[in-house]
Motif scaffolding. Structure first.
Motif, short mmCIF file in Angstrom:
data_model
loop_
_atom_site.label_atom_id
_atom_site.label_comp_id
_atom_site.label_asym_id
_atom_site.label_seq_id
_atom_site.Cartn_x
_atom_site.Cartn_y
_atom_site.Cartn_z
N ARG A 173 66.84 40.83 50.64
CA ARG A 173 66.18 42.00 50.73
C ARG A 173 64.83 41.83 49.68
O ARG A 173 65.03 41.06 48.51
N GLY A 174 63.77 42.46 49.72
CA GLY A 174 62.63 42.26 48.88
C GLY A 174 61.49 42.98 49.51
O GLY A 174 61.46 43.92 50.26
N VAL A 175 60.30 42.64 48.89
CA VAL A 175 59.11 43.35 48.99
C VAL A 175 58.60 42.68 50.44
O VAL A 175 58.52 41.63 50.76
N PRO A 176 58.24 43.66 51.58
CA PRO A 176 57.79 43.20 52.53
C PRO A 176 56.24 42.49 52.46
O PRO A 176 55.55 42.57 51.72
N VAL A 177 56.17 41.74 53.25
CA VAL A 177 54.85 40.57 53.25
C VAL A 177 53.83 41.49 53.44
O VAL A 177 53.83 42.45 54.47
N GLY A 178 52.58 41.33 52.86
CA GLY A 178 51.38 42.16 53.01
C GLY A 178 51.23 43.29 52.49
O GLY A 178 50.55 44.43 52.49
N GLU A 182 52.50 48.65 44.19
CA GLU A 182 52.46 50.05 43.78
C GLU A 182 53.05 50.99 44.87
O GLU A 182 53.33 52.15 44.56
N PHE A 183 53.09 50.56 46.11
CA PHE A 183 53.63 51.21 47.15
C PHE A 183 54.93 51.21 47.49
O PHE A 183 55.44 51.59 48.51
N ILE A 189 61.98 46.95 44.97
CA ILE A 189 61.17 46.08 43.70
C ILE A 189 62.48 45.35 42.91
O ILE A 189 62.62 44.22 42.61
N ALA A 190 63.46 46.21 42.49
CA ALA A 190 64.67 45.64 41.67
C ALA A 190 65.47 44.67 42.37
O ALA A 190 65.95 43.55 41.82
N HIS A 191 65.57 44.96 43.69
CA HIS A 191 66.48 43.90 44.43
C HIS A 191 65.74 42.76 44.62
O HIS A 191 66.18 41.62 44.66
#
Length: 197
Positions: A173-178, A182-183, A189-191
Motif C-alpha cells: 500500500r502506498g501513495v497513488p501514482v500521480g 499534500e493531498f 503516507i506512513a504506510h
C-alpha cells in the motif's frame, strides 16, 4: 400520494443495491417505467438469467457458469501463486491490470464480527485446503485496507503461518501514482514510508 404496490416493490428492490437510497431508487424506477420499458424487461431477464445460471467456481469461488471458471482452467496461469481477494469485483480489478498471471481465491466477503461474519462465513477452511495442495508456494493476501480487510489479512496470515512450505505476502500500500503528497492522508503516507523498497 399513495404509491402503487408494484411500484413500491420495485423501489424497495432497487434500494437493495449498494449506495442506492430511497430517492435514487424512485428515480430509477420511474425512468424505467416511463422512458425505457424494454430496458426494464431486459434488466429483469438478465437478473433472472444470472440468478439461474451463475454459481461458484469449485476452486476459487468466483462466479461462473461452469463448475470451474475460465481462470482456474487456464493452463498458462501460474498455479504456484494464489491471490486472495474479497470479491469477484476485486478479482476483475486485478485482471484488468494484466500484471498478475497466477490463480485466485475469492473469499466472498471479509471478517466482520460486528456483522456476525466469522471465518466460516468467508470460506477460510477451503482456502487452507487450497493453500495446502502442494502446488501453491505463495499466498498473496489482497484484502482491502479497511479495519475488516486488515483483520481478515491477519487471520489468513496466522492460519497459514504453520505451513512453512507456503510463503504469505500482503499486497503493498502506498501513495497513488500521480498524486501530490499534500493531498494524501497521513496513514497512507506512513504506510508508504514503512513499505518502501
Amino acid at each position: 400520494m399513495a404509491i402503487e404496490p408494484a411500484l413500491e416493490a420495485l423501489v424497495e428492490s432497487l434500494r437493495r443495491l449498494p449506495g442506492v437510497g430511497q430517492k435514487s431508487a424512485q428515480r430509477m424506477a420511474w425512468h424505467l417505467l416511463q422512458h425505457d420499458r424494454s430496458g426494464a424487461r431486459q434488466l429483469a431477464a438478465a437478473l433472472l438469467a444470472a440468478d439461474q445460471k451463475l454459481g461458484h467456481c469449485a476452486l476459487c469461488h468466483t462466479f461462473t457458469q461452469a463448475s470451474v471458471c475460465a481462470t482456474c482452467s487456464d493452463p498458462s496461469r501460474d498455479a504456484r501463486l494464489l491471490c486472495v481477494v474479497e470479491t469477484p469485483a476485486d478479482q476483475a480489478a486485478f485482471e484488468r491490470t494484466g500484471s498478475y498471471r497466477g490463480l485466485y481465491f475469492v473469499l466472498m466477503g471479509r471478517l466482520s464480527p460486528l456483522d456476525g461474519v466469522g471465518p466460516e462465513g468467508i470460506g477460510l477452511a477451503p482456502l487452507l485446503e487450497r493453500a495446502a495442495d502442494g502446488t501453491v508456494q505463495e499466498v498473496i493476501v489482497a484484502t482491502g485496507f479497511t479495519a475488516e480487510g486488515e483483520a481478515t489479512a491477519q487471520a489468513i496470515a496466522q492460519l497459514l503461518r504453520p505451513r512453512q512450505a507456503v510463503r504469505v505476502t500482503r499486497l503493498a500500500r502506498g501513495v497513488p501514482v500521480g498524486s501530490d503528497l499534500e493531498f494524501v492522508d497521513p496513514g497512507t503516507i506512513a504506510h508508504a514510508f514503512v513499505d518502501r523498497r
